[in-house]
Design a protein around this motif. Structure first.
Motif, mmCIF file in Angstrom:
data_model
loop_
_atom_site.group_PDB
_atom_site.id
_atom_site.type_symbol
_atom_site.label_atom_id
_atom_site.label_comp_id
_atom_site.label_asym_id
_atom_site.label_seq_id
_atom_site.Cartn_x
_atom_site.Cartn_y
_atom_site.Cartn_z
ATOM 1 N N PHE A 180 0.809 -1.227 0.000
ATOM 2 C CA PHE A 180 0.000 0.000 0.000
ATOM 3 C C PHE A 180 0.839 1.274 0.000
ATOM 4 N N LYS A 181 2.158 1.111 -0.020
ATOM 5 C CA LYS A 181 3.022 2.305 -0.072
ATOM 6 C C LYS A 181 2.907 2.938 -1.460
ATOM 7 N N ASN A 182 2.808 4.234 -1.490
ATOM 8 C CA ASN A 182 2.670 4.960 -2.768
ATOM 9 C C ASN A 182 1.537 4.454 -3.639
ATOM 10 N N TYR A 183 0.468 4.016 -3.026
ATOM 11 C CA TYR A 183 -0.691 3.554 -3.801
ATOM 12 C C TYR A 183 -1.141 4.681 -4.728
ATOM 13 N N GLN A 184 -1.527 4.319 -5.930
ATOM 14 C CA GLN A 184 -1.860 5.325 -6.948
ATOM 15 C C GLN A 184 -3.369 5.568 -6.999
#
Ligand code: PMV
Length: 369
Positions: free
Chosen positions: A213-217
């Motif tokens: 979920f890191k840097n989810y777009q």
């Protein structure tokens, strides 16, 4: 934590004038807030991704005035005077005056601009109200720190109190605005699995989050840029006496419990199912209220179907969510950034008004400029 803790100790307004600028982002809910009690208390807890690129930048200039009988302020959007914004701000001032007793002592010049096109159908109330609340908190902090009658201990506003009170004030402006101050995930509404969670303000999600979920777009497809036919205030009110309301509030609580496990495990299939179900349930509530209404447009459904067939075809983890409008938020992990953007350009842009979309990503919250 009760409301009274946000009423400051009596202070003297010794500061003559000044100005503060804050930038605050929009947010997109994964578990939705829809339905509220009196004083902007949510019927159920919600969780959102804070966005990075869609934001409001607000400067509040203030100068002391003689008469303390009424509010005095002017509002500008992109350097243009906006008298039609005044009633909303006046209502907000009335609601928060007990917590910000300096409001009638100054004249305010509020200058605001958005990084996203105005009337793009993207809610500017979350970013706008949170930016305004932060500017007002900066003014209060300065007044308190300049009050010589206060001891150092009394005048020390902790960062935690500052941000909590700003979120508390933003909530009184527009409910979901209280989730815009921090990042990258924020919970608003009391829930047993989220320590520190409150109906009064948003809290940064305190639990473990998987690297998926890191840097989810989030690419926002602008399907309909017009004014919404039904405001979210009206929509929230229609949850009073709604035949499915209690079941919905229960479901949102359960979904948040499940979201905690999904975020920890990085289970993208479960994430997709939960988030898409939340979006469609939100719109189902609108379609089953009395009077009923539909905010989705034919192109909203075209896009949803395209996303479903692409996901099936490619085995992608792309998903969608909706807010209270026709636009579609396309959510996907950073690892699929190139391929999904290509899919959007090839297959989805045709359904956007004037081919417009906005590329965003999870962000870290508001900042003082
Ligand atoms: O903050 P409001 O009153 O504009 O309500 C926002 C409601 C939704 O955007 C539909 C859901 C949410 O949780 O943000």
């Amino acid at each position: 934590m009760i409301e009274e803790s946000f009423i400051p100790k009596k202070y003297s307004n010794s500061v003559e004038n000044g100005s503060f600028t804050w930038s605050s982002p929009s947010n997109i809910a994964l578990v939705k807030y829809w339905g509220k009690k009196e004083h902007q208390i949510p019927e159920n807890p919600s969780i959102s991704f804070t966005l990075n690129n869609c934001k409001t930048i607000t400067t509040v200039g203030f100068s002391k005035k003689e008469n303390h009988d009424s509010y005095s302020f002017e509002v500008f959007l992109d350097d243009e005077k906006k008298d039609d914004f005044k009633p909303k701000i006046e209502t907000f001032f009335k609601r928060v005056e007990v917590y910000l007793p300096f409001l009638k002592a100054y004249h305010f010049k509020i200058e605001t601009s958005n990084t996203f096109p105005h009337s793009s159908g993207i809610a500017s109330s979350a970013s706008g109200m949170s930016a305004l609340a932060l500017c007002l908190m900066s003014i209060e902090k300065l007044i308190i720190e300049s009050d010589e009658a206060m001891s150092a201990e009394e005048s020390a506003l902790s960062n935690e109190h500052f941000i909590q009170k700003a979120s508390f004030l933003a909530r009184l402006g527009s409910g979901s605005a209280c989730r815009s101050l921090e990042g990258d995930l924020v919970v608003w509404g009391k829930h047993e699995a989220i320590s520190g969670s409150s109906d009064l303000f948003g809290v940064k999600y305190p639990n473990e989050v998987h690297s998926h979920f890191k840097n989810y777009q989030d690419t926002i497809l602008l399907v309909d840029k017009g004014e919404k036919q039904v405001s979210s205030t009206v929509g929230h009110n229609l949850m009073h006496g709604h035949p499915f309301a209690q079941q919905r509030f229960k479901q949102a609580n359960t979904n948040l419990t499940n979201m905690v496990t999904i975020l920890k495990d990085g289970d993208l299939d479960a994430f997709i199912a939960l988030v898409e179900s939340e979006a469609l349930t939100l719109h189902a509530m609108m379609m089953t209220s009395m009077p009923y209404f539909i905010l989705m447009k034919p192109n909203t459904l075209e896009i949803i179907n395209k996303i479903w067939s692409y996901r099936k075809r490619i085995g992608s983890k792309v998903s969608f969510t909706l807010d209270a409008g026709a636009n579609v938020h396309v959510l996907y992990p950073e690892s699929e950034a190139t391929s999904v953007l290509e899919f959007i350009q090839n297959e989805l842009v045709a359904y956007c008004q004037n081919g417009q979309y906005i590329c965003d990503v999870i962000g870290l919250g508001a900042s003082k400029l």
